[in-house]
Design a protein around this motif. Structure first.
Motif, PDB file in Angstrom:
ATOM      1  N   UNK A   1      44.536  31.882  47.765  1.00 26.63           N
ATOM      2  CA  UNK A   1      43.840  32.404  46.597  1.00 26.63           C
ATOM      3  C   UNK A   1      44.441  31.809  45.329  1.00 26.63           C
ATOM      4  N   UNK A   2      43.573  31.626  44.341  1.00 31.47           N
ATOM      5  CA  UNK A   2      44.059  31.185  43.031  1.00 31.47           C
ATOM      6  C   UNK A   2      44.626  32.380  42.289  1.00 31.47           C
ATOM      7  N   UNK A   3      45.208  32.137  41.142  1.00 31.31           N
ATOM      8  CA  UNK A   3      45.891  33.185  40.406  1.00 31.31           C
ATOM      9  C   UNK A   3      44.929  34.274  39.943  1.00 31.31           C
ATOM     10  N   UNK A   4      43.744  33.875  39.493  1.00 33.87           N
ATOM     11  CA  UNK A   4      42.774  34.870  39.018  1.00 33.87           C
ATOM     12  C   UNK A   4      42.304  35.756  40.163  1.00 33.87           C
ATOM     13  N   UNK A   5      42.048  35.160  41.310  1.00 28.94           N
ATOM     14  CA  UNK A   5      41.599  35.945  42.472  1.00 28.94           C
ATOM     15  C   UNK A   5      42.704  36.890  42.946  1.00 28.94           C
ATOM     16  N   UNK A   6      43.940  36.405  42.932  1.00 31.44           N
ATOM     17  CA  UNK A   6      45.045  37.268  43.345  1.00 31.44           C
ATOM     18  C   UNK A   6      45.203  38.443  42.388  1.00 31.44           C
ATOM     19  N   UNK A   7      45.093  38.176  41.078  1.00 33.46           N
ATOM     20  CA  UNK A   7      45.171  39.271  40.105  1.00 33.46           C
ATOM     21  C   UNK A   7      44.007  40.245  40.273  1.00 33.46           C
ATOM     22  N   UNK A   8      42.849  39.692  40.610  1.00 33.37           N
ATOM     23  CA  UNK A   8      41.670  40.544  40.816  1.00 33.37           C
ATOM     24  C   UNK A   8      41.893  41.511  41.986  1.00 33.37           C
ATOM     25  N   UNK A   9      42.398  40.983  43.087  1.00 31.13           N
ATOM     26  CA  UNK A   9      42.642  41.846  44.251  1.00 31.13           C
ATOM     27  C   UNK A   9      43.773  42.831  43.976  1.00 31.13           C
TER      28      UNK A   9
END
Length: 929
Positions: free
Chosen positions: A19-27
């Protein structure tokens, strides 16, 4: 060279992309519940709402697992149907009732019938308003047919999804979620039989047998769930009993999943025990033990308990509340009979009962309406009466067959003692009484339930053998007497004296007081003149003796039915039955070894039959091996007699030694395998079974005792055989009433039919009200159980949720570390402003000190003013006292003027008094107060 690219391809196929950073923060935000951040990301379109992490969990799954309800409500409108259904399964697994309710209200779980009705409505309106209504109607007909097909498919998919969620919720035993899903119309279907050969089962097994088995197991887990049983079954206790029976059968058929079915069996049994534990009164226990189809006036006592006994629900039967209810019925009316729990008191009461119960039975037969009926009709008294009658019967038949055997022979004599007729009639009356008792039991229970009990089978065989034996004993002398009447036989009684025999020799007296039997040995002194010649026909006297031998063995063994009345003997009886079952199971292995070694030794010694007294043929070898198994074998059994001839074709004398050596080897192996291995194995199995019984001796004994008690708690004749075949006065009155009712006129018959119909209506009303009351009791028990189970689940989930809380703490800690840097910058900015605040604080303190000085001056001025006022007050007080003193003197002077009749001067003096009082009262006294 190609190994590295191949490895990279394998890893890319087996691992999910990172996952990219934005997706990881989203989850992470979804798991932590940062709703504002999630809204901003989704509204900006930077991430997909259906995004999954490396473990396959979506953002909705993470929000559901963390319990963020508002975030779930937002995400439900963003994700697709597949993710919503996955989220519902996740909510079920995490016991999120509120979230489950939110997800179930989604449109994917709604029935499409409503939209179909709306479409029909819309088409009819369009057909009216549109001028091209015919074309439009055709279009809508085609559209509706397509929609109907889609509706059927969607209904199947909705039902499938709801059923999947219901199974998971039932396995989790969550009452609230199961109720929510069932309100949507979902239910769990009972799996087909294990040997089902329908197209659906065959197709599923062919497609994937493991998936078929797992789905079948999950369905059974859901059916065995207390939550599903409580919310679906009208009678949860009976449903649990039948499920337990089903699981016991599946343990035998599906041995690969035996442990699973054992757990499910224990689960449903534990559920019935929990329902019993929720009962608070004896009325609730009685309602739970009554069947919904029975009324209070029914002849069956505790039908649920009867079913539990048949299905061997030992823990339910031995429950203290169930035992207390049965004990109350058993000792009803006679509390002192509780002493019979001690075996010595039972043995002491049997002789007393053998003397008193015949008298009480005769009183009951002559006057069944007396108080003796209440005494004899109690279960404990019926048990004592039955026991005394049975023991008396055993003593009677033993005396009649063994001690007074000549009594039967005397039936063939010309002169028979009347006592013999009385004795024989009593024996046959007793046997008929027992047969009548068994016939009533067979009629009440049915053949299947009757022969399911071992005691009933023993009773059936025992009575058959005894009736056959005593019937032959009575018929044989009479038939011989009639045969001898047609055939005159001469017999030499003494030296040279012949007599003509037209009756049995046992009846003929040779000299004074002497017969053909000696007194000492009871043996005939001469050969009887009758001989049974047809050897191919069984000897009836021999048959009678064999039948009596088998019958008396079973009869005396049948006395053990009273052993469960005592805990020690009852446990021993259960242990004996269980260990005997182990012997039967190992008997097949014994027989296999016997047959194999018997065939081997019989073939080895076939040429030496004349040289061995033991191994002569298969039957001889077989019985020798059986006796050696029991310890009666000899070590020289395989040896041969060399002097005897040998039936061998080659006739080689040197083979005898080799035969003996090989025979001893086979015989030794047999003794080791059978006596050492199998016997010790049998002992070990029996010891294990005995230890199992001892570990649960209380349950086993109470179950066996309840089986004994229920046979006498059931309604029946209060008197034991042979008095049960004597019609009582009450029976005669009932028979006379039935005969009289057949002679009444048709009008009275119609009136009676009307009365009967009214009575049936009343009974139906009573039955319905009783069923409703029972259902209300069951509902109350279910509600209490749900509360109790929910409390236990909350207490049990505290340890299970520690890992999840620890994981959330770690994630929150990492999030806080990122925030700490931002907070440090804000702290530095605040420090810059602190110096300005300190300067302002010093100015404020200077102003406060100046203000304090002014306040001190004001307080001093107030004190001085107060002192001045006090002085003024004292002066005014003295002035007032002077004025009051002057008023007093003027009043005295006025009194003297009035006495001297100087009224004018008195009036002027009175005006002066009033003026003086006004001056005195003018002083402001309340100034300081």
């Amino acid at each position: 060279m190609n190994k590295k690219p191949k490895l990279i391809n394998i890893l890319s196929e087996r691992l999910r992309p990172s996952l990219v950073d934005v997706e990881r923060k989203y989850l992470e935000s979804c798991e932590l519940g940062d709703e504002d951040f999630v809204r901003n990301l989704l509204n900006s379109g930077r991430v997909s709402p259906d995004l999954e992490d490396t473990q396959g969990r979506t953002a909705l799954d993470l929000a559901i697992a963390s319990g963020h309800v508002s975030l779930v409500e937002f995400l439900v409108g963003k994700v697709g149907p597949k993710v919503i259904h996955q989220g519902l399964l996740c909510a079920v697994e995490n016991d999120r009732e509120e979230i489950c309710q939110i997800l179930l209200e989604n449109s994917i779980y709604q029935s499409p019938l409503q939209s179909k009705d709306n479409a029909n409505e819309y088409s009819s309106i369009e057909g009216i308003t549109n001028p091209n209504s015919d074309k439009m109607s055709e279009i809508f007909e085609d559209d509706l047919s397509a929609r109907s097909k889609l509706t059927q498919v969607s209904e199947i998919s909705v039902n499938k999804m709801l059923k999947e969620a219901l199974i998971k919720a039932a396995i989790r035993n969550n009452f609230q979620i199961v109720q929510m899903i069932m309100m949507k119309g979902a239910s769990v279907d009972i799996p087909h039989d294990y040997f089902c050969s329908c197209h659906e089962c065959i197709e599923e097994q062919r497609r994937d047998y493991m998936v078929f088995c797992n789905r079948r197991l999950d369905t059974f887990r859901a059916l065995a769930s207390p939550a599903y049983i409580s919310l679906t079954e009208e009678d949860p206790v009976m449903a649990s009993f039948y499920l337990s029976k089903k699981f016991k059968q599946l343990q035998v058929m599906e041995t690969e999943y035996k442990s699973t079915y054992e757990e499910l069996d224990a689960q449903v049994q534990e559920f019935t025990l929990d329902l019993l534990n929720q009962c608070r009164t004896s009325g609730e226990v009685q309602s739970l033990l009554d069947s919904p189809e029975t009324e209070k006036s029914s002849s069956d006592s505790f039908p649920i308990l009867q079913v539990a006994l048949r299905m061997e629900q030992k823990r339910f039967v031995s429950h203290p509340k169930c035992q207390a209810q049965v004990s109350a019925v058993w000792f009803s009316g006679l509390k002192g009979m509780r002493h019979l729990n001690r075996f010595e008191f039972l043995l002491l009461s049997i002789p007393v009962g053998m003397l008193l119960l015949p008298i009480l039975s005769l009183v009951f037969i002559l006057a069944p309406w007396s108080k003796v009926t209440l005494l004899l009709n109690t279960p404990s008294t019926r048990f004592l009466s039955y026991t005394c009658s049975y023991i008396s019967f055993l003593c009677l038949i033993v005396l009649g067959k063994i001690q007074f055997s000549n009594m039967w022979v005397s039936l063939g004599c010309e002169e028979t003692n009347p006592v013999s007729y009385v004795f024989i009639v009593i024996i046959f009356m007793w046997i008929i009484g027992w047969i009548w008792e068994e016939m009533k039991q067979l009629f009440d229970q049915g053949a299947a339930d009757y022969f399911r009990s071992v005691w009933n089978v023993i009773d059936f065989l025992m009575l058959t053998f005894l009736l056959t034996s005593f019937t032959l004993d009575a018929v044989i002398p009479l038939r011989l007497r009639s045969a001898l009447a047609y055939h005159q036989l001469n017999y030499n009684v003494s030296a040279g004296k012949e007599i003509t025999i037209n009756q049995l020799l046992f009846c003929y007296e040779v000299e004074e007081g002497k017969s053909y039997f000696s007194v000492e040995h009871q043996c005939p002194t001469a050969t009887v003149g009758v001989e049974w010649t047809p050897t191919w026909v069984p000897d009836p006297e021999l048959i009678a003796d064999i039948m009596f031998s088998a019958g008396i063995i079973l009869s005396i063994a049948r006395i053990s039915f009273i052993m469960p009345a005592n805990e020690t003997f009852g446990t021993m009886l259960v242990s004996f039955r269980r260990t005997f079952g182990d012997l039967v199971k190992l008997l097949a292995m014994f027989v296999l070894i016997l047959l194999s070694f018997s065939c081997g030794l019989a073939a080895l010694y076939a040429a030496h039959v004349c040289q061995t007294p033991h191994f002569q043929g298969f039957s001889g070898v077989f019985f020798v091996l059986i006796w050696s198994l029991l310890g009666f074998g000899e070590g020289n059994t395989p040896e041969l007699n060399q002097s005897a001839p040998m039936s061998s074709i080659t006739n080689n004398p040197s083979r005898i030694a080799l035969t003996e050596w090989f025979g001893k080897a086979i015989y030794g192996v047999y003794v080791f395998a059978a006596s050492v291995v199998l016997m010790n194995l049998l002992i070990a199995v029996m010891s294990n079974t005995f230890q199992e019984v001892q570990d649960e001796r209380d349950i086993e004994w109470k179950f066996a005792r309840t089986e004994l008690w229920m046979t006498f708690i059931e309604p029946g004749c209060p008197v034991a055989p042979p008095f049960n075949i004597i019609p009582t006065a009450q029976t005669i009155c009932k028979a006379w009433r039935k005969i009289w009712s057949l002679c009444v006129c048709c009008r009275k018959r119609k009136l009676k039919i009307n009365k009967k119909s009214k009575k049936l209506d009343e009974e139906m009303t009573i039955s319905s009200s009783y069923t409703n009351s029972r259902q209300s009791v069951i509902c109350a028990l279910i509600q209490r159980y749900i509360v109790h189970a929910s409390r236990e689940k909350m207490e049990g989930d505290e340890d299970a949720s520690e890992d999840r809380i620890r994981r959330l703490i770690e994630l929150t800690g990492s999030r806080l570390e990122k925030r700490l840097d931002e907070i440090t910058g804000h702290v530095q900015h605040v420090d810059d402003h602190v110096s300005h605040v300190d300067k302002g604080e010093r100015d404020i303190q200077q102003l406060q000190r100046e203000e304090m000085k002014r306040t001190d001056l004001l307080l001093k001025a107030q004190d001085e003013y107060k002192e001045i006022l006090l002085k003024k007050w004292e002066e005014w007080q003295r002035f007032r006292e002077q004025r009051l003193q002057e008023v007093k003197s003027m009043r005295e002077q006025r009194e003297r003027l009035l006495q001297q009749r100087m009224f004018e001067e008195a009036r002027r003096l009175e005006e002066a008094i009033s003026d003086t009082l006004e001056e005195a009262n003018y002083i402001p006294r309340t100034t300081l107060r």
